[in-house]
Design an enzyme around this catalytic site. Sequence first.
Site, PDB file in Angstrom:
ATOM      1  N   GLY A 110       0.843  -1.212   0.000  1.00 53.94           N
ATOM      2  CA  GLY A 110       0.000   0.000   0.000  1.00 53.94           C
ATOM      3  C   GLY A 110       0.861   1.238   0.000  1.00 53.94           C
ATOM      4  NE  ARG A 126       8.447   6.290  -0.387  1.00 52.14           N
ATOM      5  CZ  ARG A 126       9.590   6.561  -0.947  1.00 52.14           C
ATOM      6  NH1 ARG A 126      10.258   7.633  -0.584  1.00 52.14           N
ATOM      7  NH2 ARG A 126      10.081   5.772  -1.856  1.00 52.14           N
ATOM      8  CG  ASP A 130      10.557   8.383   7.347  1.00 57.22           C
ATOM      9  OD1 ASP A 130      10.161   7.909   6.260  1.00 57.22           O
ATOM     10  OD2 ASP A 130      11.613   9.037   7.448  1.00 57.22           O
ATOM     11  N   GLY A 131       7.248   7.489   6.217  1.00 51.84           N
ATOM     12  CA  GLY A 131       6.344   8.141   5.272  1.00 51.84           C
ATOM     13  C   GLY A 131       6.971   9.298   4.507  1.00 51.84           C
ATOM     14  CG  ASP A 145       5.454  -3.435  -4.936  1.00 50.39           C
ATOM     15  OD1 ASP A 145       6.098  -4.458  -5.216  1.00 50.39           O
ATOM     16  OD2 ASP A 145       5.956  -2.466  -4.343  1.00 50.39           O
ATOM     17  CG  ASN A 146       7.793  -0.804  -7.522  1.00 52.74           C
ATOM     18  OD1 ASN A 146       6.982  -0.134  -6.898  1.00 52.74           O
ATOM     19  ND2 ASN A 146       8.963  -1.169  -7.025  1.00 52.74           N
ATOM     20  CG  ASP A 182       8.586   2.859  -7.140  1.00 50.27           C
ATOM     21  OD1 ASP A 182       9.590   3.444  -6.706  1.00 50.27           O
ATOM     22  OD2 ASP A 182       7.660   2.459  -6.416  1.00 50.27           O
TER      23      ASP A 182
HETATM   24  P1  AMP Z   1       9.158   0.977  -3.152  1.00 53.02           P
HETATM   25  O1  AMP Z   1      10.381   0.159  -2.939  1.00 53.02           O
HETATM   26  O2  AMP Z   1       9.413   2.454  -3.209  1.00 53.02           O
HETATM   27  O3  AMP Z   1       8.321   0.484  -4.265  1.00 53.02           O
HETATM   28  O4  AMP Z   1       8.288   0.793  -1.820  1.00 53.02           O
HETATM   29  C1  AMP Z   1       7.807  -0.450  -1.377  1.00 53.02           C
HETATM   30  C2  AMP Z   1       6.816  -0.249  -0.273  1.00 53.02           C
HETATM   31  O5  AMP Z   1       7.416   0.413   0.844  1.00 53.02           O
HETATM   32  C3  AMP Z   1       5.618   0.620  -0.644  1.00 53.02           C
HETATM   33  O6  AMP Z   1       4.489   0.103   0.019  1.00 53.02           O
HETATM   34  C4  AMP Z   1       5.999   1.972  -0.125  1.00 53.02           C
HETATM   35  O7  AMP Z   1       4.877   2.787   0.145  1.00 53.02           O
HETATM   36  C5  AMP Z   1       6.726   1.604   1.155  1.00 53.02           C
HETATM   37  N1  AMP Z   1       7.667   2.650   1.564  1.00 53.02           N
HETATM   38  C6  AMP Z   1       8.802   3.024   0.937  1.00 53.02           C
HETATM   39  N2  AMP Z   1       9.437   4.010   1.603  1.00 53.02           N
HETATM   40  C7  AMP Z   1       8.680   4.293   2.698  1.00 53.02           C
HETATM   41  C8  AMP Z   1       8.790   5.229   3.776  1.00 53.02           C
HETATM   42  N3  AMP Z   1       9.800   6.058   3.875  1.00 53.02           N
HETATM   43  N4  AMP Z   1       7.799   5.206   4.685  1.00 53.02           N
HETATM   44  C9  AMP Z   1       6.770   4.365   4.604  1.00 53.02           C
HETATM   45  N5  AMP Z   1       6.618   3.461   3.628  1.00 53.02           N
HETATM   46  C10 AMP Z   1       7.550   3.421   2.661  1.00 53.02           C
HETATM   47 MG    MG Z   2       6.774   1.225  -5.230  1.00 51.91          MG
END
Ligand code: AMP
Ligand code: MG
Length: 477
Positions: free
Chosen positions: A91, A94, A126-127, A249-250, A259
């Site tokens: 989900g 952030r 941390d979002g 998810d990407n 992404d």
């Molecule tokens: P990503 O690797 O950017 O595709 O992220 C994978 C998952 O981790 C997704 O659900 C993102 O929303 C979550 N995510 C990535 N960075 C953060 C962050 N700093 N805080 C909260 N969730 C994160």
């Molecule tokens: Mg992603």
Amino acid sequence: MDTAPLPLSIPFDNSYASLPDQFYSRQSASTVSKPELIAFNRPLADLLGITGGQDSELAEIFGGNKITDGAEPLSQLYAGHQFGQYNPQLGDGRAILLGETIGRDGQRRDIQLKGSGRTPYSRGGDGRAWLGPVLREYVVSEAMHALGIPTTRALAAVLTGEQVIRESVLPGAVLTRVAQSHIRVGTFQVFSARKEFDALRQLLHYTIARHYPETDGPLGFLKRVIESQARLIPQWMGVGFIHGVMNTDNCQIAGETIDYGPCAFMDSYHPMQLFSSIDQFGRYAFGNQPDIIVWNMAQLASALVPLMPDAQDAIELFTKAVHDMVPLLKKNWIRVFSAKIGISDPREEDEILINDLLNLMAEGRADFTNTFAALGTAKARDEFLVPDKFDLWEVRWMERITGLDNVEETLSKSNPILIPRNHRIEQMIQAAVSGDYYLFQRLSEAYSAPFTKNHSFDDLRHPPNDSEIVRATFCGT
Ligand code: AMP
Ligand code: MG
């Protein structure tokens, strides 16, 4: 006399927010202490139908402090396979979808803040986002767009005034991302895995209406997504792009690149080039991307099986659709690389000619972009470790393209001069962290016309010298 710009107006026309609660959580952005506008993409804003807005207002809205009229902020639920392992709940950890607009071109698009604070899906995170990845995504996604490759886009970048803690303390920022939608393979997976089949069916109907209205049913839909992805990945390869984190998810259903984490453009060519520091086994290396996208489509197919009346039938039909992707990818790959060597009517045997060139390039780690850009000129052979071998290839190539007039001009349409090289992106980030945005501006301008010769950007054509080489990229979340 100067007139003050009108207040910002975004003609929202939201649809995802009308789906049932289980698709998302209503969530506003966290407020930030000192939002400052770094960049606002006015041409994109115009396309979206957005008008007005002075810098301070844009910073408040795209930094997350102020909810603008018509926005219905929410974070979307999805799951996904990360490096082959299923993660049942991801989900938007952030990110916050503000809503959608229907642009001047009739296209519906999402407007989403990324790095805007914690959400119910943040897990341990941390979002937030820090300035580096925000500027990287801004520049690289806009460069991809200019290269003619389907991609999410960047509408705004705002410095938050907050500190973000990573390996060190870094300036926080928010990116505003625009996409045809943020529906991913993982959005289908989450409802399928939870056996929430009504939601899964509703998602399918919604997605078909939004992205593939000319088809219907799970099989037709699957085939259309496969076609989109089978077009996209060869386009990446044609510019030496390595996505780096092709988790499901990407992998966006509409077929846009999404992404920009540890992504990178290759300088010197090698089929197994890899940059991502988190990709231990090279799963997402350059040359693996076609195999991985087939694997991802198999996951989408699996998620759709429960929507078919007969599971056995579904498995047979879906397996065939996924298997058919392999020759489709090959065909599109040949089309992309044929165009790069001036062949507009590719034949099957051209694959050999292309692969022979790529093998010669790999042998001496020729610069991917500059080699293709130099083809047809006397300088091409200098890119090769053994120029004599290239000369032999060139004779065969010349034979194949006899009759083509204006070789140089034809080639220049398919071979960019400028790609966002990793070392330039790193230099830009370093400068920005110390408050200097000149390189950000300069790279943005240069990469907006990647096929055009412009001598003032000649330095950006050079591969990195030894001290500049970027050997690894990081997710940078
Ligand atoms: P990503 O690797 O950017 O595709 O992220 C994978 C998952 O981790 C997704 O659900 C993102 O929303 C979550 N995510 C990535 N960075 C953060 C962050 N700093 N805080 C909260 N969730 C994160
Ligand atoms: Mg992603």
